[in-house]
Design an enzyme around this catalytic site. Structure first.
Site, short mmCIF file in Angstrom:
data_model
loop_
_atom_site.label_atom_id
_atom_site.label_comp_id
_atom_site.label_asym_id
_atom_site.label_seq_id
_atom_site.Cartn_x
_atom_site.Cartn_y
_atom_site.Cartn_z
CG HIS A 1 -3.35 -0.98 -6.86
ND1 HIS A 1 -3.68 -0.28 -5.45
CD2 HIS A 1 -3.55 -2.25 -6.92
CE1 HIS A 1 -3.56 -1.59 -4.94
NE2 HIS A 1 -3.40 -2.47 -5.74
NE ARG B 1 -4.47 -1.62 -0.32
CZ ARG B 1 -4.22 -2.75 -0.82
NH1 ARG B 1 -3.57 -2.74 -1.41
NH2 ARG B 1 -5.71 -3.57 0.09
P1 NDP Z 1 -1.61 -11.56 4.94
O1 NDP Z 1 -2.40 -11.55 5.75
O2 NDP Z 1 -1.74 -13.15 4.13
O3 NDP Z 1 0.08 -11.38 5.29
C1 NDP Z 1 0.52 -10.63 6.05
C2 NDP Z 1 1.50 -10.78 6.94
O4 NDP Z 1 2.75 -9.82 7.10
C3 NDP Z 1 1.74 -11.67 7.89
O5 NDP Z 1 3.51 -12.90 7.64
C4 NDP Z 1 1.95 -11.06 9.41
O6 NDP Z 1 2.10 -11.82 10.40
C5 NDP Z 1 2.34 -9.38 8.47
N1 NDP Z 1 1.96 -8.60 9.13
C6 NDP Z 1 1.43 -7.81 9.72
N2 NDP Z 1 1.21 -7.35 10.53
C7 NDP Z 1 2.80 -6.52 10.85
C8 NDP Z 1 3.69 -6.16 11.75
N3 NDP Z 1 2.91 -5.21 12.14
N4 NDP Z 1 4.78 -6.77 11.69
C9 NDP Z 1 5.27 -7.71 11.02
N5 NDP Z 1 4.76 -8.10 10.06
C10 NDP Z 1 4.10 -8.07 10.19
O7 NDP Z 1 -2.07 -10.44 3.48
P2 NDP Z 1 -1.33 -11.30 2.05
O8 NDP Z 1 -0.18 -11.97 1.99
O9 NDP Z 1 -2.31 -11.61 1.56
O10 NDP Z 1 -1.53 -9.68 1.51
C11 NDP Z 1 -0.62 -8.61 1.68
C12 NDP Z 1 -1.21 -7.11 1.11
O11 NDP Z 1 -0.26 -7.43 -0.25
C13 NDP Z 1 -2.31 -7.12 1.57
O12 NDP Z 1 -2.81 -6.19 2.52
C14 NDP Z 1 -2.15 -5.76 0.76
O13 NDP Z 1 -1.82 -4.80 0.69
C15 NDP Z 1 -1.18 -6.17 -0.53
N6 NDP Z 1 -1.48 -6.04 -1.93
C16 NDP Z 1 -1.55 -5.80 -2.97
C17 NDP Z 1 -2.34 -6.06 -4.15
C18 NDP Z 1 -1.45 -5.27 -5.38
O14 NDP Z 1 -2.15 -5.28 -6.36
N7 NDP Z 1 -0.20 -4.43 -5.61
C19 NDP Z 1 -2.75 -7.17 -4.58
C20 NDP Z 1 -3.03 -7.60 -3.25
C21 NDP Z 1 -2.77 -7.57 -2.21
P3 NDP Z 1 2.06 -13.16 10.63
O15 NDP Z 1 2.00 -13.67 9.65
O16 NDP Z 1 2.87 -13.17 11.99
O17 NDP Z 1 0.56 -12.62 10.63
C1 OXD Z 2 -5.93 -5.89 -3.24
C2 OXD Z 2 -5.79 -4.96 -4.22
O1 OXD Z 2 -5.85 -6.08 -1.79
O2 OXD Z 2 -5.59 -5.59 -4.80
O3 OXD Z 2 -5.96 -7.00 -3.46
O4 OXD Z 2 -4.64 -3.81 -3.53
#
Ligand code: NDP
Ligand code: OXD
Length: 306
Positions: free
Chosen positions: A269, A221
């Site tokens: 994006h 993000r």
């Molecule tokens: P998940 O919820 O599966 O994974 C999130 C990861 O971040 C977990 O490993 C979590 O740790 C870690 N995390 C969360 N908070 C913290 C913190 N404070 N400190 C350290 N680690 C932290 O999410 P996804 O992998 O499915 O997606 C990740 C992000 O990708 C989405 O939230 C979205 O913003 C972005 N995204 C962007 C897209 C694009 O087109 N640009 C498309 C899709 C998603 P833990 O394992 O310990 O819970």
């Molecule tokens: C998502 C994105 O969060 O598209 O899936 O960014």
């Protein structure tokens, strides 16, 4: 069973057709003020008015992986919030990040520029061991990216909130190990969710801890990154550049310095797009499971914001 569809910037018709085909017993319609109360909602960045009116919802299904836009709203307290898990996004994210890492590591931008200028030039091959990649967030997408990078034999570090064991990945966790993770990484990939803990996490202090000649790939993000801090560190020579897919304001405003910056590559994006048929199949399966009273994966912990 009634399903209400409320997704901004999305053509509803193909979604309605797909959801009706996958759940033939459901009444599926686009939300408008005053429509009957629904059991489930399929949403992307809905207005607060939607939840104020549909306060009886049992389940809210987000057609993206990130729920930061939803977490800003007042949600019905009984509603389970469910986000997309992979649904075809993980492989897209892996290909996008690997191309950005490889493009930088192999000097492909410089070669492209030389080709345009008619120059037949070579750059000295670099040592892969000098380019450890740190992946922030080892969830559904981060873990897949970390695995894909290993196929190209990059050293891979990973950072998550709770400790994670992923084969071949040097794992770091929590605030206590964040600085060590950064100091061990030269290229940095951000795949964290946007929460109060992670907003502005890519800033002058944290990016300044990357190894010299660092490179930033932000695919999570825009509000994770302090734009001016990134530009200052590129200007000082500490960072070699960045590939950015997400921005604080989208579309990126026309006068933003990222557009013209020679060391910043931007995309709109698009690193991992929501794929309609995969997403409908996943959401329909989960709604059916909820109807049968079965447990679900992908439930958002509203307290932690992801
Ligand atoms: P998940 O919820 O599966 O994974 C999130 C990861 O971040 C977990 O490993 C979590 O740790 C870690 N995390 C969360 N908070 C913290 C913190 N404070 N400190 C350290 N680690 C932290 O999410 P996804 O992998 O499915 O997606 C990740 C992000 O990708 C989405 O939230 C979205 O913003 C972005 N995204 C962007 C897209 C694009 O087109 N640009 C498309 C899709 C998603 P833990 O394992 O310990 O819970
Ligand atoms: C998502 C994105 O969060 O598209 O899936 O960014």
């Amino acid at each position: 069973m009634r399903i209400s569809f409320c997704c901004t910037n999305t053509d509803p018709e193909p979604w309605l057709t797909g959801l009706r085909a996958a759940l033939p017993l459901a009444e599926v319609s686009v939300w408008q003020p005053g429509v009957p109360a629904a059991d489930y909602a399929v949403v992307w960045a809905p207005p607060q008015a939607f939840f104020d009116e549909q306060s009886q919802l049992k389940g809210v299904f987000n057609i993206g992986a990130g729920v930061d836009a939803l977490m800003k709203l007042r949600l019905p307290p009984q509603a389970v919030v469910v986000r997309l898990e992979d649904a075809g996004m993980a492989v897209q994210m892996a290909e996008y990040v690997c191309q950005a890492v490889i493009r930088h590591f192999r000097d492909l931008n410089a070669y492209a520029e030389d080709a345009r200028a008619g120059r037949w030039t070579f750059y000295k091959p670099r040592q892969r061991s000098d380019f450890p990649v740190g992946v922030m967030g080892l969830g559904v997408l981060g873990a897949r990216v970390a695995q894909a990078l290993q196929h190209f034999e990059f050293p891979v570090n990973g950072w998550s909130r709770s400790p994670k064991v992923l084969e071949g990945v040097h794992g770091f966790s929590g605030a206590a190990q964040f600085n060590d993770f950064l100091a061990s990484s030269r290229m940095l990939v951000n795949l964290l969710p946007l929460t109060p803990d992670t907003t502005n996490i890519l800033n002058r202090d944290t990016l300044g801890r990357l190894q010299p000649g660092g490179y930033v790939i932000n695919v999570a993000r825009g509000a994770h990154l302090v734009d001016d801090d990134l530009l200052a560190l590129i200007h000082s020579g500490h960072l070699a550049g960045a590939t950015l897919d997400v921005f604080r304001t989208e579309p990126l405003p026309p006068d933003h310095p990222f557009w013209q910056h020679p060391k910043v590559t931007i995309t709109p994006h698009t690193s991992a797009r929501t794929l309609r048929s995969e997403s409908i199949a996943q959401i329909a399966d989960k709604i059916s499971a909820m109807q049968r009273g079965e447990p679900l994966s992908g439930i958002v912990n509203v307290g932690s914001g992801y």
